[in-house]
Design an enzyme around this catalytic site. Sequence first.
Site, PDB file in Angstrom:
ATOM      1  N   SER A 162     -24.437 -28.490  94.440  1.00  0.00           N
ATOM      2  CA  SER A 162     -25.847 -28.390  94.801  1.00  0.00           C
ATOM      3  C   SER A 162     -26.489 -27.154  94.145  1.00  0.00           C
ATOM      4  O   SER A 162     -26.545 -27.063  92.925  1.00  0.00           O
ATOM      5  CB  SER A 162     -25.992 -28.371  96.324  1.00  0.00           C
ATOM      6  OG  SER A 162     -27.333 -28.547  96.700  1.00  0.00           O
ATOM      7  N   ASP A 186     -23.576 -32.990  92.256  1.00  0.00           N
ATOM      8  CA  ASP A 186     -24.908 -33.299  92.771  1.00  0.00           C
ATOM      9  C   ASP A 186     -25.803 -32.062  92.779  1.00  0.00           C
ATOM     10  O   ASP A 186     -26.188 -31.556  93.840  1.00  0.00           O
ATOM     11  CB  ASP A 186     -24.846 -33.911  94.171  1.00  0.00           C
ATOM     12  CG  ASP A 186     -26.023 -34.866  94.393  1.00  0.00           C
ATOM     13  OD1 ASP A 186     -26.410 -35.570  93.449  1.00  0.00           O
ATOM     14  OD2 ASP A 186     -26.565 -34.909  95.511  1.00  0.00           O
ATOM     15  N   HIS A 256     -25.142 -36.726  99.518  1.00  0.00           N
ATOM     16  CA  HIS A 256     -25.119 -35.484  98.750  1.00  0.00           C
ATOM     17  C   HIS A 256     -23.688 -34.961  98.613  1.00  0.00           C
ATOM     18  O   HIS A 256     -23.253 -34.559  97.528  1.00  0.00           O
ATOM     19  CB  HIS A 256     -26.007 -34.463  99.463  1.00  0.00           C
ATOM     20  CG  HIS A 256     -26.369 -33.254  98.651  1.00  0.00           C
ATOM     21  ND1 HIS A 256     -26.739 -33.310  97.323  1.00  0.00           N
ATOM     22  CD2 HIS A 256     -26.419 -31.934  98.995  1.00  0.00           C
ATOM     23  CE1 HIS A 256     -27.011 -32.084  96.886  1.00  0.00           C
ATOM     24  NE2 HIS A 256     -26.806 -31.237  97.880  1.00  0.00           N
TER      25      HIS A 256
END
Length: 481
Positions: A162, A186, A256
């Site tokens: 992330s 991601d 996610h």
Amino acid sequence: MQLKLYLGYLLPFCLAFSHIAGDEETCHEFTDLDLHHSIVGTELKVQLLLYTRENANCAGDLNKENTTAFNRLNVTRKTIFITHGYRPTGSPPVWLDAIVQKLLAIDDFNIILVDWNRGATTLLYHHAAARTRKVADILKELIDQMLEQGGSLQSIYMIGVSLGAHISGFVGKMYNGTIGRITGLDPAGPLFNGKPPEDRLHHTDAQFVDVVHSDIDALGYRETLGNIDFYPNGGTDQPGCPKTILSGSEYFKCDHQRSVFLYIASLNETCSVTTFPCESYKDYRAGKCVDCSQFGSLGCPILGFYADEWKDYLVAKNPPVTKAYFDTASAKPFCMFHYHLDFLTLNSKTRRGYVTIRLETPAGNVTESKMDQDAATFEQNQEVSLLARFDQDIDQVSRMFVKFTTGSVIGPKYKLRVQRMRLRSMTNPDRAALCRYDFVLEENVEVEFLPVPCQNANFFSACCTEDAPQCPAGAYSVLGG
């Protein structure tokens, strides 16, 4: 009395020694915060937790004053930095131990867990995002020290989750893209979507950059960022993740986080997740991009840790960017097994519809593939090759179940007259293909039959009906008619 005096003099030395020994054995842990810290906010503080095979379960903190941890940092080894992202509740990521231990099972790496939970824990996402460059500056200080001790940028591998993916990119930019590899899991989308390359992860930030996009319609970044960008299940809804908000926090984070669990799965020897370079998910699902022979001995790219086997091929491209699509199962190890399902049909009029196939083993295990992404077009004497995906690799098929549908509820029922159906394994291309000849699929009616190896099926190819005079006795029952 003399014994007491002796012990009195000795005790301070013993305590001092035990204090030193205790420091050497101190195990540092990832910062564990809670919702209170998230509400009031946290100032940035970074722990650099070092794991090696020597201390696989007892992290050392690479603070400058901690000489014990630095002594364990062998700069001639490959060093893997793992950097997490935004932490709205302050709890440690659930995947930390798994990724560390599975990497160390592969080799004696330096694993440096970048713990910036103090700074990432806040209800205000933009506060955490604003601290990413400062985290990158701290990492550069450590890497500079490693270089001074004889380390190399080539041996640096950064895995970022992330916001951690963009932190990794910022570090790479400071070395003009000369570090060995960056994997973005991601990468965060909010506040980074649409930003220029200098403000986010980019394929020039390392010698090789691979990215997994698992939540492009919410928390993740949609567009390509690396030399190869993997889009599991198209990059949106991941199988096994909740579909409604009634599931609580899992609804928001499951897609996610799936990128991380897919990467961890790639560290197992159970199976490898094969991916398919393609222009779009739609083309992949239509079976237009599943010919791995075009890449020679390389085959199709493998997701995760071993993706760098494609490095030389990818970076030599112009532009050096590739998108790869694939589907996954809903649970670990997530592997899907791909087959070609070929139909040669006899209908004089074109038929459009969808096919579902189930396979059953002699032990009764069943796996199913629904080819329902786009309607296939069946024309007379034209072979159609569909892409079937199963969550089990069945080497012995005892029964097959096939159903054809047009998807219409109120329309007339159609029939699909099949001259030949053939099932070919892509995962194991040397495995014998299975065939079925001369049968009819009535719409919405599942047909059950016994598969026949194609090299033997020609003997029965003339058999069309149960009472066909050219059929040997019992042939029709063998074919499952």
